[in-house]
Enzyme design. Structure first.
Site, PDB file in Angstrom:
ATOM      1  N   GLY A  16       2.644 -25.212  23.712  1.00  0.00           N
ATOM      2  CA  GLY A  16       4.008 -24.769  23.937  1.00  0.00           C
ATOM      3  C   GLY A  16       5.041 -25.375  23.021  1.00  0.00           C
ATOM      4  N   ASP A  22       8.108 -28.775  25.084  1.00  0.00           N
ATOM      5  CA  ASP A  22       8.867 -27.541  25.245  1.00  0.00           C
ATOM      6  C   ASP A  22       9.645 -27.545  26.563  1.00  0.00           C
ATOM      7  OD1 ASP A  22       6.529 -27.419  26.749  1.00  0.00           O
ATOM      8  OD2 ASP A  22       6.036 -25.364  26.200  1.00  0.00           O
ATOM      9  N   LYS A  54      13.638 -28.398  34.090  1.00  0.00           N
ATOM     10  CA  LYS A  54      13.888 -27.729  35.377  1.00  0.00           C
ATOM     11  C   LYS A  54      14.147 -28.795  36.441  1.00  0.00           C
ATOM     12  CE  LYS A  54      10.798 -23.739  34.889  1.00  0.00           C
ATOM     13  NZ  LYS A  54       9.612 -23.097  35.505  1.00  0.00           N
ATOM     14  N   VAL A  79       9.658 -19.110  32.751  1.00  0.00           N
ATOM     15  CA  VAL A  79      10.260 -18.680  31.493  1.00  0.00           C
ATOM     16  C   VAL A  79       9.227 -18.581  30.385  1.00  0.00           C
ATOM     17  CG1 VAL A  79      12.544 -19.562  32.073  1.00  0.00           C
ATOM     18  CG2 VAL A  79      10.935 -21.044  30.881  1.00  0.00           C
ATOM     19  N   ASP A 101       8.677 -29.405  33.786  1.00  0.00           N
ATOM     20  CA  ASP A 101       8.675 -28.660  35.035  1.00  0.00           C
ATOM     21  C   ASP A 101       8.596 -29.667  36.180  1.00  0.00           C
ATOM     22  OD1 ASP A 101       8.219 -26.695  37.036  1.00  0.00           O
ATOM     23  OD2 ASP A 101       7.142 -25.439  35.632  1.00  0.00           O
ATOM     24  N   ASP A 160       4.492 -19.618  27.164  1.00  0.00           N
ATOM     25  CA  ASP A 160       3.679 -18.415  27.357  1.00  0.00           C
ATOM     26  C   ASP A 160       3.403 -18.124  28.818  1.00  0.00           C
ATOM     27  OD1 ASP A 160       0.284 -19.049  27.791  1.00  0.00           O
ATOM     28  OD2 ASP A 160       1.750 -20.665  27.699  1.00  0.00           O
TER      29      ASP A 160
END
Length: 183
Positions: free
Chosen positions: A48, A104, A135, A157, A107, A163
Site C-alpha cells: 500500500g 499508507d 482513521k 478507502v 487503521d 486496494d
C-alpha cells in the site's frame, strides 16, 4: 486511473492527486527540518505505501536510503485480523540507524504498533512513523505518529496504493469504496 473510470464503485472522493502531493510536500519539509544532517532510512510498508514512499522520497531534499518490508494482517478482507505476518523482511541492518516507517494508512494501529516494536528490537537508534492517512475512530491501540497527513472517517478507502482485493491501487486519488463492491 481516474475517479471517473470506476465511478460506480465509489461513494465519496476524499482527496485528489494534487491534494495528496501538497500534503506529502508539507510532511517532507518537516522531515527535512527534523533530520537535517542525519542519515535517514525510509522503510516502506508494501504494498500500500508504494505511492506514498515514492512521492515522499522524491520530495525529500536530504540524503536517504530506502528499504521495504511486507507485512500482512488483512488477507482478502476489509478489516485487520491483528495477527501480523512478515511476508518480506528488510535487507538493511538497523543497528544504530534512524528509521522512518512510511505507511499508507493507520487503521486499528495493531500492525504498525507491532512493526515499530519489531524494528526497535533490531537496534535502531530511533523509529518514527509517517502515514498519509489515519482513521482515529478505528484505533484499537495508541500509535505515536510523528508525521500524519489526513485524518479520515472509519470507511473503507481505496486509491493511491490502497486496494481492495488488489484492485484500485492505481487510482490517482483516494475515495471511499462503495459497500456493494465488497459485500
Amino acid at each position: 486511473m481516474e475517479f471517473s473510470d470506476v465511478e460506480s464503485d465509489l461513494t465519496d472522493i476524499l482527496f485528489t492527486q494534487d491534494e495528496i502531493h501538497a500534503k506529502i510536500a508539507e510532511m517532507a519539509r518537516q522531515i527535512e527540518a527534523d533530520y537535517a544532517g542525519e542519515k535517514l532510512l525510509l522503510v516502506g510498508v508494501l504494498r500500500g505505501a508504494v505511492m506514498v514512499m515514492a512521492d515522499l522520497a522524491r520530495e525529500l531534499k536530504l540524503p536517504l536510503e530506502m528499504d521495504w518490508m511486507a507485512v500482512s494482517s488483512y488477507g482478502a478482507g476489509t478489516q485487520s485480523s491483528g495477527v501480523v505476518r512478515i511476508l518480506k523482511d528488510l535487507d538493511s541492518d538497523l543497528e544504530g540507524r534512524k528509521v522512518l516507517i512510511v505507511e499508507d494508512i493507520i487503521d486499528s494501529g495493531l500492525t504498525l504498533s507491532w512493526l515499530r516494536a519489531n524494528l526497535e528490537s533490531r537496534g535502531a537508534e530511533s523509529v518514527e512513523i509517517c502515514a498519509l492517512l489515519r482513521k482515529p475512530d478505528a484505533a484499537k491501540v495508541e500509535v505515536d505518529v510523528k508525521y500524519a497527513g489526513f485524518d479520515i472517517p472509519n470507511a473503507f478507502v481505496v486509491g493511491y496504493g490502497l486496494d481492495y482485493a488488489e484492485k484500485y491501487r492505481n487510482l490517482r486519488g483516494i475515495a471511499v469504496l462503495a459497500p456493494h463492491v465488497y459485500a
